[in-house]
Design a protein around this motif. Structure first.
Motif, PDB file in Angstrom:
ATOM      1  N   ALA A 146       0.452  14.199  -6.804  1.00  0.00           N
ATOM      2  CA  ALA A 146       1.034  13.008  -7.422  1.00  0.00           C
ATOM      3  C   ALA A 146       1.880  12.191  -6.442  1.00  0.00           C
ATOM      4  O   ALA A 146       1.670  10.975  -6.311  1.00  0.00           O
ATOM      5  N   PRO A 147       2.851  12.796  -5.737  1.00  0.00           N
ATOM      6  CA  PRO A 147       3.630  11.972  -4.802  1.00  0.00           C
ATOM      7  C   PRO A 147       2.799  11.402  -3.664  1.00  0.00           C
ATOM      8  O   PRO A 147       3.009  10.258  -3.244  1.00  0.00           O
ATOM      9  N   TYR A 148       1.815  12.161  -3.194  1.00  0.00           N
ATOM     10  CA  TYR A 148       0.975  11.685  -2.090  1.00  0.00           C
ATOM     11  C   TYR A 148       0.185  10.440  -2.490  1.00  0.00           C
ATOM     12  O   TYR A 148       0.206   9.412  -1.797  1.00  0.00           O
ATOM     13  N   PHE A 149      -0.479  10.522  -3.634  1.00  0.00           N
ATOM     14  CA  PHE A 149      -1.293   9.393  -4.038  1.00  0.00           C
ATOM     15  C   PHE A 149      -0.468   8.266  -4.657  1.00  0.00           C
ATOM     16  O   PHE A 149      -0.914   7.112  -4.664  1.00  0.00           O
ATOM     17  N   LEU A 150       0.737   8.586  -5.125  1.00  0.00           N
ATOM     18  CA  LEU A 150       1.628   7.522  -5.567  1.00  0.00           C
ATOM     19  C   LEU A 150       2.062   6.684  -4.364  1.00  0.00           C
ATOM     20  O   LEU A 150       2.082   5.444  -4.426  1.00  0.00           O
TER      21      LEU A 150
END
Length: 254
Positions: free
Chosen positions: A119-123
């Protein structure tokens, strides 16, 4: 801690309905920022956070770690930004430890990595077009990455991934003057986890093994995040800042 004025800046804080995320939202707002308060289930808590920052921001409700999560966050953030750039992204939301390897499951492991890493990576990937040059990306890690705690193996693995992501993205985004850092809290008591610290003997054990001799508070971590989000930290990137008060630095002699 006094940090540079953040007036006219917009921050997104994930998982800001309570705990450390709420403290971060409050701290950034106190410095003048408008805050997009993200939550999953606890809309009431998110509304309270927004009220506590004087309404200086807006809510984003979305589950992370599921298909379409990043698009949902982006759509709501875009509405709130109304054409403005994003200045600060704080990846705070995280799933809790899934237990030791003996009882862990593939489903729990995958869910943990989906929320804490994917989630944080693709956010970040999705928000790069609206994140201004000279912006700030700050992710929450954990002290679990620097000492062995077998009941948090998979959780510590996710936070190790966050720290590696921080270092590599700092290098990649340097040409845009975007700084990328992480903050690593230790044992931090908030209104959200107070019951955990009622475990007999736990507080004494932690404080005896913390150099500064007490549990952390949400504002202890939030102040570090606010510093990294400010202009004062413009020359710091690619680092994980330990915000544990010196948890488990070593034995005490004498």
């Amino acid at each position: 801690m006094i940090v540079s004025n953040m007036n006219q800046r917009v921050a997104l804080v994930t998982g800001a309905s309570r705990g450390i995320g709420r403290a971060i939202a409050e701290r950034l707002a106190a410095a003048g920022a408008e805050v997009a308060v993200h939550y999953h289930r606890d809309k009431t808590g998110a509304e309270e956070t927004l009220e506590r920052i004087g309404g200086r921001g807006f809510l984003i409700g979305a589950e992370l770690g599921v298909p379409g999560d990043v698009d949902e966050v982006f759509a709501q953030l875009s509405d709130g930004l109304a054409g403005r750039p994003l200045d600060i992204l704080v990846n705070n939301a995280a799933a809790s430890p899934a237990g030791p390897i003996e009882t862990d499951t593939e489903a729990a492991f995958d869910a943990l990595f989906a929320v804490n890493v994917r989630a944080p990576y693709f956010l970040i990937q999705r928000l790069l077009p609206v994140l201004r040059d000279g912006g700030r990306i700050i992710s929450l890690s954990s002290s679990a990455t620097r000492f062995a705690n077998p009941i948090q193996t998979s959780f510590a693995m996710t936070k190790g991934a966050v720290e590696t992501m921080t270092m590599t993205l700092a290098h990649a985004l340097g040409p845009r003057s975007i700084t990328v850092n992480a903050v690593s809290p230790g044992a931090t008591r908030t209104e959200a986890n107070g019951a955990f610290f009622e475990t007999p003997g736990l507080v004494d054990f932690v404080t005896q093994n913390t150099s500064l001799g007490r549990l952390g508070r949400g504002e202890d971590v939030a102040d570090v995040v606010a510093f990294l989000a400010s202009d004062d930290a413009r020359w710091i990137t690619g680092h994980t800042v330990d915000a544990t008060g010196g948890l488990f630095l070593g034995p005490r002699f004498g």
